[in-house]
Design a protein around this motif. Sequence first.
Motif, PDB file in Angstrom:
ATOM      1  N   GLY A 329       0.692  -1.199   0.121  1.00 51.55           N
ATOM      2  CA  GLY A 329       0.119  -0.003  -0.120  1.00 51.55           C
ATOM      3  C   GLY A 329       0.769   1.290   0.188  1.00 51.55           C
ATOM      4  O   GLY A 329       0.294   2.195   0.160  1.00 51.55           O
ATOM      5  N   ALA A 330       2.149   1.214  -0.164  1.00 53.84           N
ATOM      6  CA  ALA A 330       2.934   2.432  -0.327  1.00 53.84           C
ATOM      7  C   ALA A 330       3.042   3.139  -1.648  1.00 53.84           C
ATOM      8  O   ALA A 330       3.972   2.941  -2.379  1.00 53.84           O
ATOM      9  N   LEU A 331       1.744   3.421  -2.041  1.00 58.74           N
ATOM     10  CA  LEU A 331       1.690   3.936  -3.455  1.00 58.74           C
ATOM     11  C   LEU A 331       2.393   5.196  -3.655  1.00 58.74           C
ATOM     12  O   LEU A 331       2.858   5.200  -4.837  1.00 58.74           O
ATOM     13  N   LEU A 362      -1.540   0.746 -10.117  1.00 62.15           N
ATOM     14  CA  LEU A 362      -1.957   2.017  -9.258  1.00 62.15           C
ATOM     15  C   LEU A 362      -3.265   2.660  -9.335  1.00 62.15           C
ATOM     16  O   LEU A 362      -3.768   3.311  -8.637  1.00 62.15           O
ATOM     17  N   VAL A 363      -3.889   2.020 -10.643  1.00 60.13           N
ATOM     18  CA  VAL A 363      -5.220   2.802 -10.871  1.00 60.13           C
ATOM     19  C   VAL A 363      -6.337   2.032 -10.009  1.00 60.13           C
ATOM     20  O   VAL A 363      -7.101   2.635  -9.938  1.00 60.13           O
ATOM     21  N   TYR A 364      -6.155   0.824  -9.712  1.00 63.14           N
ATOM     22  CA  TYR A 364      -7.237   0.011  -9.216  1.00 63.14           C
ATOM     23  C   TYR A 364      -7.261   0.132  -7.590  1.00 63.14           C
ATOM     24  O   TYR A 364      -6.265   0.120  -6.926  1.00 63.14           O
ATOM     25  N   LYS A 365      -8.320   0.322  -7.094  1.00 64.70           N
ATOM     26  CA  LYS A 365      -8.587   0.151  -5.545  1.00 64.70           C
ATOM     27  C   LYS A 365      -8.179  -1.022  -5.111  1.00 64.70           C
ATOM     28  O   LYS A 365      -7.586  -1.102  -4.176  1.00 64.70           O
ATOM     29  N   VAL A 372      -4.648  -7.148 -14.030  1.00 68.69           N
ATOM     30  CA  VAL A 372      -3.045  -7.310 -13.644  1.00 68.69           C
ATOM     31  C   VAL A 372      -2.646  -7.701 -12.321  1.00 68.69           C
ATOM     32  O   VAL A 372      -1.613  -7.412 -11.850  1.00 68.69           O
ATOM     33  N   GLY A 373      -3.649  -8.306 -11.505  1.00 73.68           N
ATOM     34  CA  GLY A 373      -3.355  -8.623 -10.487  1.00 73.68           C
ATOM     35  C   GLY A 373      -2.555  -9.722 -10.018  1.00 73.68           C
ATOM     36  O   GLY A 373      -1.985 -10.159  -9.031  1.00 73.68           O
TER      37      GLY A 373
END
Length: 450
Positions: A329-331, A362-365, A372-373
């Motif tokens: 979560g370190a976006l 980075l786009v997805y919640k 791309v998961g």
Amino acid sequence: MNSPSSHFIHKFRHSSNRQDMATNEEEESPTELNTINSSAGFLIVSPDKLSIKYTGLGQHGHDVGVVQSNKPAPFKRHAYYFEIYVKDAGVKGRVAIGFTTDNFKIGRHPGWELNTCGYHGEDGLIYLGKRQGETFGPAYTTGDTVGAGINYDSQEFFFTVNGTLVGTVSKYIKGPLFPTVAVHSQNEEVSVNFGQEKFAFDFKGYEASERNKQQIAIEKTSVPPNINYRLVKNYLLHFGYEETFHAFDLATNCTVPPIYVPQEDGVDVQDTAYALNERKILRQLIGKGEIDAAFAKLRDCYPQLVQDDKSEVCFLLHCQKFIELVRIGALEEAVKYGRVELAKFIGLNVFQDIVEDCFALLVYKCPEESNVGYFLEASQREVVADAVNAAILSTNPKHKDRLYSHLEALLRQLMACCLELRLLNDGQGESLSLNRLLKNNSCKRIKKTG
């Protein structure tokens, strides 16, 4: 790009599709009769296109009521099968079932013309591209269910009557084949089952039995008693699983009697013990997502592998570092890292799509649920660890070109042989599926122990 890591760039890119593609060879199958390409002057087809009735006089060999399926039999599988039910054998019982090509001369019985095959009900003869039939099976009549199939593995046609296998004949015909049905005397009527209803013949059981025959033949093949153990040891050493290797070695030394195996068999433990400790440590670091520590270890022990910051190994490690930041979560830190490290690879065609997919996280919640998961799966770390492992092995002056373990080389050779065999059969037959083989063998072991 000819370095060992090129192989892993491809694996990294296609990790989302690494499940055995051979199991997903979807093909269209016949679903109904072809009312356009049929001898309509001698038969009528029911509204559901699954039954035919002869309307001619049956006075000569060119007034046969014959019809093909709407699609050819699918061939990227072990076998194909369909059935007919003889509602009425008519005056003379000249019903026939078989296979024909797309240029089949409509108006003739299947089996009478070249490149056709037909099992005839009137006399139980099989016709293989000529007017003279051969003794084959029983005659069949009103109330009988008759089946025709293709075994692509053995390259044979097979036929059944009332759920019992009658016999097989060599499949001499090339190209796509259409299930074909014919009637040729007054009042003859048959219905066709392309699988929309349960077959009278246990087709799935037949396929399982045929595969079991293959397995039995394979298991009869003689190999040196402990060659499998040596292959496993080589595999464990090749990939740097040091602790597992020692545990396996200890267990097998206690249970497997030693035998002499010539050195030229190619399964040499010493060959793959090169830099074992370093490779083990790096695999463990990457497996835990500690990419900075992995970079430090490489700079300390193998600086030549990371000297070029745009090398394949560096690229994979930078991608994995970015992915690890997204994982926790370190976006913001991931964005900064991407702008510095991944941006260097933008514009390089071989890396471009992977870079874009990484940034897409980075786009997805919930990136792990996105298309791309797969980047966030543990298996992705294994690809990077394998690439680093191969790069270190390439520094071994004795075997710097050895990208694969002996077990992998053996499997690749097996795949190549199976593909070649399939090509010889015009692309027909089931693809080799390691996933399916492993699953089937696992089920067998469970049944034996259950």
